[in-house]
Write a protein that holds these residues in place. Structure first.
Motif, PDB file in Angstrom:
ATOM      1  N   THR A  10       0.858  -1.184   0.000  1.00  0.00           N
ATOM      2  CA  THR A  10       0.000   0.000   0.000  1.00  0.00           C
ATOM      3  C   THR A  10       0.892   1.231   0.000  1.00  0.00           C
ATOM      4  O   THR A  10       2.079   1.155   0.324  1.00  0.00           O
ATOM      5  CB  THR A  10      -0.930   0.043   1.230  1.00  0.00           C
ATOM      6  OG1 THR A  10      -0.142  -0.032   2.415  1.00  0.00           O
ATOM      7  CG2 THR A  10      -1.937  -1.101   1.214  1.00  0.00           C
ATOM      8  N   VAL A  11       0.321   2.363  -0.386  1.00  0.00           N
ATOM      9  CA  VAL A  11       1.058   3.627  -0.427  1.00  0.00           C
ATOM     10  C   VAL A  11       0.295   4.635   0.415  1.00  0.00           C
ATOM     11  O   VAL A  11      -0.923   4.734   0.338  1.00  0.00           O
ATOM     12  CB  VAL A  11       1.214   4.152  -1.869  1.00  0.00           C
ATOM     13  CG1 VAL A  11       1.944   5.484  -1.897  1.00  0.00           C
ATOM     14  CG2 VAL A  11       1.951   3.126  -2.730  1.00  0.00           C
ATOM     15  N   SER A  12       1.026   5.384   1.235  1.00  0.00           N
ATOM     16  CA  SER A  12       0.415   6.414   2.066  1.00  0.00           C
ATOM     17  C   SER A  12       1.199   7.700   1.903  1.00  0.00           C
ATOM     18  O   SER A  12       2.410   7.678   1.668  1.00  0.00           O
ATOM     19  CB  SER A  12       0.423   5.978   3.537  1.00  0.00           C
ATOM     20  OG  SER A  12      -0.152   6.972   4.344  1.00  0.00           O
ATOM     21  N   ASN A  13       0.530   8.824   2.048  1.00  0.00           N
ATOM     22  CA  ASN A  13       1.190  10.118   1.970  1.00  0.00           C
ATOM     23  C   ASN A  13       1.116  10.763   3.349  1.00  0.00           C
ATOM     24  O   ASN A  13       0.161  11.453   3.660  1.00  0.00           O
ATOM     25  CB  ASN A  13       0.522  11.011   0.923  1.00  0.00           C
ATOM     26  CG  ASN A  13       1.297  12.291   0.712  1.00  0.00           C
ATOM     27  OD1 ASN A  13       2.067  12.726   1.553  1.00  0.00           O
ATOM     28  ND2 ASN A  13       1.090  12.897  -0.428  1.00  0.00           N
ATOM     29  N   PRO A  14       2.146  10.544   4.182  1.00  0.00           N
ATOM     30  CA  PRO A  14       2.125  11.067   5.547  1.00  0.00           C
ATOM     31  C   PRO A  14       2.501  12.546   5.649  1.00  0.00           C
ATOM     32  O   PRO A  14       2.824  13.027   6.715  1.00  0.00           O
ATOM     33  CB  PRO A  14       3.148  10.188   6.263  1.00  0.00           C
ATOM     34  CG  PRO A  14       4.131   9.853   5.204  1.00  0.00           C
ATOM     35  CD  PRO A  14       3.318   9.725   3.929  1.00  0.00           C
ATOM     36  N   GLY A  15       2.473  13.268   4.553  1.00  0.00           N
ATOM     37  CA  GLY A  15       2.787  14.690   4.580  1.00  0.00           C
ATOM     38  C   GLY A  15       4.161  15.029   4.040  1.00  0.00           C
ATOM     39  O   GLY A  15       4.446  16.165   3.723  1.00  0.00           O
ATOM     40  N   SER A  16       5.033  14.033   3.938  1.00  0.00           N
ATOM     41  CA  SER A  16       6.383  14.298   3.437  1.00  0.00           C
ATOM     42  C   SER A  16       6.691  13.437   2.222  1.00  0.00           C
ATOM     43  O   SER A  16       7.807  12.983   2.034  1.00  0.00           O
ATOM     44  CB  SER A  16       7.413  14.051   4.541  1.00  0.00           C
ATOM     45  OG  SER A  16       7.350  12.700   4.963  1.00  0.00           O
ATOM     46  N   GLY A  17       5.693  13.184   1.415  1.00  0.00           N
ATOM     47  CA  GLY A  17       5.898  12.358   0.233  1.00  0.00           C
ATOM     48  C   GLY A  17       5.278  10.991   0.412  1.00  0.00           C
ATOM     49  O   GLY A  17       4.935  10.578   1.512  1.00  0.00           O
ATOM     50  N   SER A  45      -6.159   0.369  -3.963  1.00  0.00           N
ATOM     51  CA  SER A  45      -6.243   1.554  -4.829  1.00  0.00           C
ATOM     52  C   SER A  45      -5.181   2.603  -4.511  1.00  0.00           C
ATOM     53  O   SER A  45      -4.890   3.470  -5.345  1.00  0.00           O
ATOM     54  CB  SER A  45      -7.630   2.183  -4.731  1.00  0.00           C
ATOM     55  OG  SER A  45      -7.873   2.663  -3.424  1.00  0.00           O
ATOM     56  N   SER A  46      -4.548   2.532  -3.335  1.00  0.00           N
ATOM     57  CA  SER A  46      -3.495   3.501  -2.997  1.00  0.00           C
ATOM     58  C   SER A  46      -2.282   3.369  -3.913  1.00  0.00           C
ATOM     59  O   SER A  46      -1.460   4.277  -4.007  1.00  0.00           O
ATOM     60  CB  SER A  46      -3.062   3.342  -1.535  1.00  0.00           C
ATOM     61  OG  SER A  46      -2.412   2.099  -1.329  1.00  0.00           O
ATOM     62  N   ASN A  47      -2.170   2.244  -4.625  1.00  0.00           N
ATOM     63  CA  ASN A  47      -1.045   2.010  -5.531  1.00  0.00           C
ATOM     64  C   ASN A  47      -1.215   2.673  -6.892  1.00  0.00           C
ATOM     65  O   ASN A  47      -0.267   2.705  -7.674  1.00  0.00           O
ATOM     66  CB  ASN A  47      -0.842   0.505  -5.734  1.00  0.00           C
ATOM     67  CG  ASN A  47      -0.269  -0.145  -4.511  1.00  0.00           C
ATOM     68  OD1 ASN A  47       0.892   0.017  -4.200  1.00  0.00           O
ATOM     69  ND2 ASN A  47      -1.103  -0.882  -3.797  1.00  0.00           N
ATOM     70  N   ASP A  48      -2.409   3.208  -7.184  1.00  0.00           N
ATOM     71  CA  ASP A  48      -2.646   3.842  -8.480  1.00  0.00           C
ATOM     72  C   ASP A  48      -1.601   4.929  -8.729  1.00  0.00           C
ATOM     73  O   ASP A  48      -1.429   5.837  -7.933  1.00  0.00           O
ATOM     74  CB  ASP A  48      -4.046   4.457  -8.547  1.00  0.00           C
ATOM     75  CG  ASP A  48      -5.143   3.400  -8.564  1.00  0.00           C
ATOM     76  OD1 ASP A  48      -4.820   2.213  -8.743  1.00  0.00           O
ATOM     77  OD2 ASP A  48      -6.319   3.781  -8.384  1.00  0.00           O
ATOM     78  N   GLY A  49      -0.885   4.807  -9.835  1.00  0.00           N
ATOM     79  CA  GLY A  49       0.122   5.805 -10.198  1.00  0.00           C
ATOM     80  C   GLY A  49       1.443   5.663  -9.464  1.00  0.00           C
ATOM     81  O   GLY A  49       2.304   6.528  -9.555  1.00  0.00           O
ATOM     82  N   HIS A  50       1.620   4.566  -8.722  1.00  0.00           N
ATOM     83  CA  HIS A  50       2.866   4.359  -7.969  1.00  0.00           C
ATOM     84  C   HIS A  50       3.487   3.022  -8.371  1.00  0.00           C
ATOM     85  O   HIS A  50       3.204   1.992  -7.776  1.00  0.00           O
ATOM     86  CB  HIS A  50       2.598   4.364  -6.456  1.00  0.00           C
ATOM     87  CG  HIS A  50       2.038   5.639  -5.957  1.00  0.00           C
ATOM     88  ND1 HIS A  50       2.802   6.775  -5.818  1.00  0.00           N
ATOM     89  CD2 HIS A  50       0.783   5.982  -5.601  1.00  0.00           C
ATOM     90  CE1 HIS A  50       2.045   7.759  -5.366  1.00  0.00           C
ATOM     91  NE2 HIS A  50       0.812   7.308  -5.236  1.00  0.00           N
ATOM     92  N   PRO A  51       4.342   3.024  -9.387  1.00  0.00           N
ATOM     93  CA  PRO A  51       4.978   1.772  -9.789  1.00  0.00           C
ATOM     94  C   PRO A  51       5.923   1.273  -8.694  1.00  0.00           C
ATOM     95  O   PRO A  51       6.573   2.058  -8.016  1.00  0.00           O
ATOM     96  CB  PRO A  51       5.757   2.152 -11.047  1.00  0.00           C
ATOM     97  CG  PRO A  51       5.993   3.622 -10.922  1.00  0.00           C
ATOM     98  CD  PRO A  51       4.818   4.167 -10.159  1.00  0.00           C
TER      99      PRO A  51
END
Length: 70
Positions: A10-17, A45-51
């Protein structure tokens, strides 16, 4: 005995990228065994656009890191 493992990505945006989480661990280090089978499940869905890429250096291809392509 061959290893078979599925790792949830999964991908998360904790405020610093954006940060990758592997099995809910932020920027986890994964040790792969030769001959093992590994599935990196990016169905979230958090992976959308993140290879997903692998690197031989810390911080991946950012800061002039080297992508692992073997």
């Amino acid at each position: 005995m061959a290893i078979t493992r599925t790792i949830i990505v999964t991908v998360s945006n904790p405020g610093s990228g954006n940060k990758y989480f592997l099995d809910s661990v932020q920027q986890a280090t994964v040790v792969l065994a030769e001959g093992g089978t590994y599935v990196f499940d990016q169905a979230d869905s958090s992976n959308d656009g993140h290879p997903l890429r692998f690197s031989t250096t810390s911080d991946g291809t950012h800061n002039s890191g080297s992508e692992y392509t073997t």
